[in-house]
Design a protein around this motif. Structure first.
Motif, PDB file in Angstrom:
ATOM      1  N   ALA A 236       0.747  -1.137  -0.374  1.00 48.40           N
ATOM      2  CA  ALA A 236       0.274  -0.461   0.060  1.00 48.40           C
ATOM      3  C   ALA A 236       1.010   1.679  -0.071  1.00 48.40           C
ATOM      4  CB  ALA A 236      -1.124   0.217   1.110  1.00 48.40           C
ATOM      5  N   VAL A 237       1.535   1.239   1.061  1.00 56.07           N
ATOM      6  CA  VAL A 237       2.843   2.619   0.754  1.00 56.07           C
ATOM      7  C   VAL A 237       2.920   2.408  -0.637  1.00 56.07           C
ATOM      8  CG1 VAL A 237       4.987   3.365   1.493  1.00 56.07           C
ATOM      9  CG2 VAL A 237       3.437   2.404   3.068  1.00 56.07           C
ATOM     10  N   MET A 238       3.814   1.577  -0.832  1.00 55.99           N
ATOM     11  CA  MET A 238       4.150   2.007  -2.742  1.00 55.99           C
ATOM     12  C   MET A 238       3.195   2.120  -3.269  1.00 55.99           C
ATOM     13  SD  MET A 238       5.958  -1.746  -3.629  1.00 55.99           S
ATOM     14  CE  MET A 238       7.402  -2.025  -1.846  1.00 55.99           C
ATOM     15  N   ALA A 239       1.974   1.757  -3.661  1.00 53.56           N
ATOM     16  CA  ALA A 239       1.602   2.355  -4.695  1.00 53.56           C
ATOM     17  C   ALA A 239       1.149   3.710  -3.776  1.00 53.56           C
ATOM     18  CB  ALA A 239       0.137   1.850  -4.418  1.00 53.56           C
ATOM     19  N   ASN A 240       1.326   4.424  -2.990  1.00 49.75           N
ATOM     20  CA  ASN A 240       0.519   5.616  -3.035  1.00 49.75           C
ATOM     21  C   ASN A 240       1.823   6.101  -3.045  1.00 49.75           C
ATOM     22  OD1 ASN A 240      -1.649   4.791  -1.242  1.00 49.75           O
ATOM     23  ND2 ASN A 240      -1.108   4.414   0.570  1.00 49.75           N
ATOM     24  N   TYR A 241       2.838   6.021  -2.860  1.00 44.02           N
ATOM     25  CA  TYR A 241       4.080   6.822  -2.918  1.00 44.02           C
ATOM     26  C   TYR A 241       4.194   7.122  -4.290  1.00 44.02           C
ATOM     27  CZ  TYR A 241       8.796   8.473  -3.751  1.00 44.02           C
ATOM     28  OH  TYR A 241       9.777   9.134  -4.374  1.00 44.02           O
ATOM     29  N   VAL A 242       3.674   6.192  -5.114  1.00 45.16           N
ATOM     30  CA  VAL A 242       3.913   6.241  -7.493  1.00 45.16           C
ATOM     31  C   VAL A 242       2.580   7.676  -6.720  1.00 45.16           C
ATOM     32  CG1 VAL A 242       3.619   5.402  -9.585  1.00 45.16           C
ATOM     33  CG2 VAL A 242       5.182   4.004  -7.375  1.00 45.16           C
ATOM     34  N   ALA A 243       1.657   7.185  -6.793  1.00 48.24           N
ATOM     35  CA  ALA A 243       0.747   8.251  -6.786  1.00 48.24           C
ATOM     36  C   ALA A 243       0.844   9.303  -6.206  1.00 48.24           C
ATOM     37  CB  ALA A 243      -0.472   7.620  -6.494  1.00 48.24           C
ATOM     38  N   ALA A 244       1.138  10.049  -5.699  1.00 49.00           N
ATOM     39  CA  ALA A 244       1.928  10.875  -4.819  1.00 49.00           C
ATOM     40  C   ALA A 244       2.837  11.897  -5.509  1.00 49.00           C
ATOM     41  CB  ALA A 244       1.773  11.184  -3.919  1.00 49.00           C
ATOM     42  N   LYS A 246       5.039   9.931  -8.496  1.00 48.34           N
ATOM     43  CA  LYS A 246       4.790  10.878  -9.997  1.00 48.34           C
ATOM     44  C   LYS A 246       6.902  10.488  -9.878  1.00 48.34           C
ATOM     45  CE  LYS A 246       0.314  12.561 -10.524  1.00 48.34           C
ATOM     46  NZ  LYS A 246      -0.671  11.182 -10.568  1.00 48.34           N
ATOM     47  N   PRO A 247       7.563   9.810  -9.475  1.00 46.22           N
ATOM     48  CA  PRO A 247       8.607   9.014 -10.428  1.00 46.22           C
ATOM     49  C   PRO A 247       8.569   8.713 -11.661  1.00 46.22           C
ATOM     50  CG  PRO A 247       7.665   7.069  -9.243  1.00 46.22           C
ATOM     51  CD  PRO A 247       6.492   8.237  -9.039  1.00 46.22           C
ATOM     52  N   ALA A 248       9.476   9.366 -12.505  1.00 47.78           N
ATOM     53  CA  ALA A 248       9.677   9.449 -13.771  1.00 47.78           C
ATOM     54  C   ALA A 248      10.033   7.592 -13.891  1.00 47.78           C
ATOM     55  CB  ALA A 248      10.946  10.268 -14.496  1.00 47.78           C
ATOM     56  N   ARG A 249      10.519   7.649 -13.018  1.00 46.67           N
ATOM     57  CA  ARG A 249      10.717   6.039 -12.770  1.00 46.67           C
ATOM     58  C   ARG A 249      11.674   5.168 -11.655  1.00 46.67           C
ATOM     59  NH1 ARG A 249      15.622   4.822 -16.893  1.00 46.67           N
ATOM     60  NH2 ARG A 249      13.987   4.795 -18.524  1.00 46.67           N
ATOM     61  N   VAL A 250      11.001   4.068 -12.043  1.00 49.49           N
ATOM     62  CA  VAL A 250      10.608   3.200 -10.835  1.00 49.49           C
ATOM     63  C   VAL A 250      10.607   1.723 -10.783  1.00 49.49           C
ATOM     64  CG1 VAL A 250       7.875   2.801 -10.854  1.00 49.49           C
ATOM     65  CG2 VAL A 250       9.363   3.644  -8.576  1.00 49.49           C
ATOM     66  N   VAL A 251      11.255   1.243  -9.276  1.00 51.76           N
ATOM     67  CA  VAL A 251      11.531   0.199  -9.509  1.00 51.76           C
ATOM     68  C   VAL A 251      11.371  -0.460  -8.549  1.00 51.76           C
ATOM     69  CG1 VAL A 251      13.742  -0.353  -8.524  1.00 51.76           C
ATOM     70  CG2 VAL A 251      12.773  -2.066  -9.178  1.00 51.76           C
ATOM     71  N   LEU A 252       9.641  -1.512  -7.611  1.00 50.00           N
ATOM     72  CA  LEU A 252       9.115  -2.524  -6.955  1.00 50.00           C
ATOM     73  C   LEU A 252      10.031  -3.521  -6.641  1.00 50.00           C
ATOM     74  CD1 LEU A 252       5.558  -1.276  -7.680  1.00 50.00           C
ATOM     75  CD2 LEU A 252       7.215   0.178  -7.114  1.00 50.00           C
ATOM     76  N   LEU A 253      10.079  -2.925  -5.699  1.00 54.25           N
ATOM     77  CA  LEU A 253      11.057  -5.013  -4.937  1.00 54.25           C
ATOM     78  C   LEU A 253      10.274  -5.412  -4.065  1.00 54.25           C
ATOM     79  CD1 LEU A 253      14.601  -4.082  -4.336  1.00 54.25           C
ATOM     80  CD2 LEU A 253      14.095  -4.433  -6.424  1.00 54.25           C
ATOM     81  N   THR A 254       9.557  -5.907  -5.407  1.00 52.18           N
ATOM     82  CA  THR A 254       8.224  -7.011  -4.308  1.00 52.18           C
ATOM     83  C   THR A 254       7.663  -8.145  -5.285  1.00 52.18           C
ATOM     84  OG1 THR A 254       6.303  -6.904  -3.074  1.00 52.18           O
ATOM     85  CG2 THR A 254       6.614  -5.541  -4.877  1.00 52.18           C
ATOM     86  N   GLU A 255       6.162  -8.807  -5.350  1.00 51.97           N
ATOM     87  CA  GLU A 255       6.391  -9.594  -6.460  1.00 51.97           C
ATOM     88  C   GLU A 255       6.138  -8.669  -7.946  1.00 51.97           C
ATOM     89  OE1 GLU A 255       4.312 -13.528  -8.759  1.00 51.97           O
ATOM     90  OE2 GLU A 255       3.414 -10.203  -8.562  1.00 51.97           O
ATOM     91  N   CYS A 256       6.754  -9.229  -8.510  1.00 54.91           N
ATOM     92  CA  CYS A 256       6.113  -8.165 -10.015  1.00 54.91           C
ATOM     93  C   CYS A 256       5.508  -8.553 -10.373  1.00 54.91           C
ATOM     94  CB  CYS A 256       7.458  -9.437 -11.262  1.00 54.91           C
ATOM     95  SG  CYS A 256       6.747 -11.534 -11.736  1.00 54.91           S
ATOM     96  N   SER A 257       3.486  -8.661 -10.530  1.00 53.81           N
ATOM     97  CA  SER A 257       2.193  -8.621 -10.385  1.00 53.81           C
ATOM     98  C   SER A 257       2.232  -6.776 -10.030  1.00 53.81           C
ATOM     99  CB  SER A 257       1.178  -9.912 -10.667  1.00 53.81           C
ATOM    100  OG  SER A 257       1.537 -10.389 -11.128  1.00 53.81           O
ATOM    101  N   MET A 258       2.456  -6.603  -8.511  1.00 55.23           N
ATOM    102  CA  MET A 258       2.404  -5.503  -8.179  1.00 55.23           C
ATOM    103  C   MET A 258       2.530  -4.139  -9.780  1.00 55.23           C
ATOM    104  SD  MET A 258       1.636  -3.450  -5.307  1.00 55.23           S
ATOM    105  CE  MET A 258       1.904  -2.170  -4.758  1.00 55.23           C
ATOM    106  N   SER A 259       3.884  -4.453  -9.489  1.00 54.60           N
ATOM    107  CA  SER A 259       4.655  -3.142 -10.899  1.00 54.60           C
ATOM    108  C   SER A 259       2.688  -3.669 -12.000  1.00 54.60           C
ATOM    109  CB  SER A 259       5.649  -3.800 -11.728  1.00 54.60           C
ATOM    110  OG  SER A 259       7.169  -3.648 -10.230  1.00 54.60           O
ATOM    111  N   ASP A 260       2.601  -4.874 -12.881  1.00 55.41           N
ATOM    112  CA  ASP A 260       2.035  -4.522 -13.820  1.00 55.41           C
ATOM    113  C   ASP A 260       0.804  -3.725 -13.429  1.00 55.41           C
ATOM    114  OD1 ASP A 260       3.705  -5.916 -15.000  1.00 55.41           O
ATOM    115  OD2 ASP A 260       2.879  -8.164 -14.304  1.00 55.41           O
ATOM    116  N   ASN A 261       0.299  -3.982 -12.118  1.00 58.33           N
ATOM    117  CA  ASN A 261      -1.248  -3.758 -11.838  1.00 58.33           C
ATOM    118  C   ASN A 261      -1.153  -2.495 -10.972  1.00 58.33           C
ATOM    119  OD1 ASN A 261      -2.462  -5.604 -12.057  1.00 58.33           O
ATOM    120  ND2 ASN A 261      -1.963  -6.770  -9.453  1.00 58.33           N
TER     121      ASN A 261
END
Length: 320
Positions: A236-244, A246-261
């Motif tokens: 939830a923190v990761m998703a909220n960070y991206v929404a708030a 809006k980094p130009a490029r990001v990597v989420l070190l977690t299960e990869c479907s999280m990034s897809d969604n």
């Protein structure tokens, strides 16, 4: 995380036509079954996009899903996640029918510790309270004092007002929390088979290959990984960070479907995907969800003798 109204349309546009041709009839059938059975589908952030954006009514981390389920007008709840999540939903919604599309969808953390292990730890450390991650069975929760999530672990530990706690089963989550608090934490040696594979070398390579990339790491990652990330937090923190932010490029070190969604909701951000799949989450499919609704497969129950103390551990956390 809220379901965006046009996410399904965007999913259809992004998927290759052969994939959409396979998914569309399943999505339509599930929608009709949900309507007829007054059912809802809860989907964890690690589910694949056709489930997450195609049939889920509520999406998020395991605690958010369980909390929201309690306020839904539904007779049937389908958990598109792993077994401990379905148990947690059942604990907080004891009068609802909770269905699990695949009973083999387990969790390396949940299977790393038993109630007997917890009782042995308590005997070895008398009077030390047990803080148990939600990624555990109801039986383990039942012999614990209070639950926590990856997002509130520090707050839970410090709320007890004691100098020492037992924290289980994730060793890395416990060690990461220990760096942030003066409370002494005695850890168990359980690990998430997805997050334990990330290394500092992975991050170094990502930064070299993608200059300026923002690295977000889940706190189930090893402490040396968290130490060199830009931010550590729950899904939830990761998703909220991206929404708030809006980094130009990001990597989420977690299960990869999280990034897809999350990427589907934020098309202007470039998502780098170092892909570690959870084999348990991937047991949940559209066909399995449809079968669960058609055949009442597989109803989740919790022994009342376990349910009462397990629910108490969860409710102590929710009361904070």
């Amino acid at each position: 995380m809220a379901i965006e109204p046009h996410a399904l349309d965007r999913l259809r546009d992004l998927l290759p036509p052969p994939d959409w041709a396979l998914f569309e009839p399943e999505i339509a059938a599930i929608a009709e079954l949900k309507r007829r059975r007054k059912a809802v589908v809860l989907a964890h952030n690690y589910q694949t996009p056709e489930i997450f954006h195609g049939v889920a009514d509520v999406v998020g981390d395991s605690l958010h899903l369980a909390r929201v389920a309690a306020g839904l007008e539904a007779e049937v709840i389908v958990m598109a996640g792993v077994h401990f999540m379905a148990e947690t939903v059942k604990l907080l919604n004891p009068r609802r029918r909770v269905l699990m599309p695949d009973l083999e969808a387990g969790c390396s953390l949940a299977s790393s510790i038993t109630p007997e292990d917890v009782l042995a730890l308590k005997a070895a450390h008398p009077g030390v309270p047990v803080v148990t991650y939600v990624n555990t069975s109801a039986a383990v929760k039942a012999v614990s004092d209070i639950c926590c999530t990856s997002g509130n672990a520090r707050a839970v530990v410090e709320s007890l007002g004691v100098p020492r706690v037992l924290m289980l089963p994730d060793e890395y989550l416990a060690r990461n929390v220990a760096r942030e608090t003066h409370v002494e934490i005695i850890a168990w040696n359980g690990h998430c088979e997805v997050h334990e594979r990330f290394t500092p070398a992975d991050i170094a390579e990502l930064r070299e290959t993608y200059p300026g990339v923002t690295v977000l790491a889940h706190p189930e990652c090893p402490p040396e990984v968290v130490a060199v990330a830009d931010l550590s937090g729950s899904t939830a923190v990761m998703a909220n960070y991206v929404a708030a932010h809006k980094p130009a490029r990001v990597v989420l070190l977690t299960e990869c479907s999280m990034s897809d969604n999350v990427a589907l909701l934020h098309p202007d951000t470039d998502f780098v995907r170092p892909c570690n799949l959870c084999p348990h989450m991937k047991r949940i499919t559209l066909k399995a969800i449809r079968a669960a609704l058609e055949e009442d497969r597989h109803e989740v129950t919790v022994d009342p003798a376990i349910a009462v103390p397990a629910r108490r551990s969860i409710e102590r956390m929710l009361a904070l």
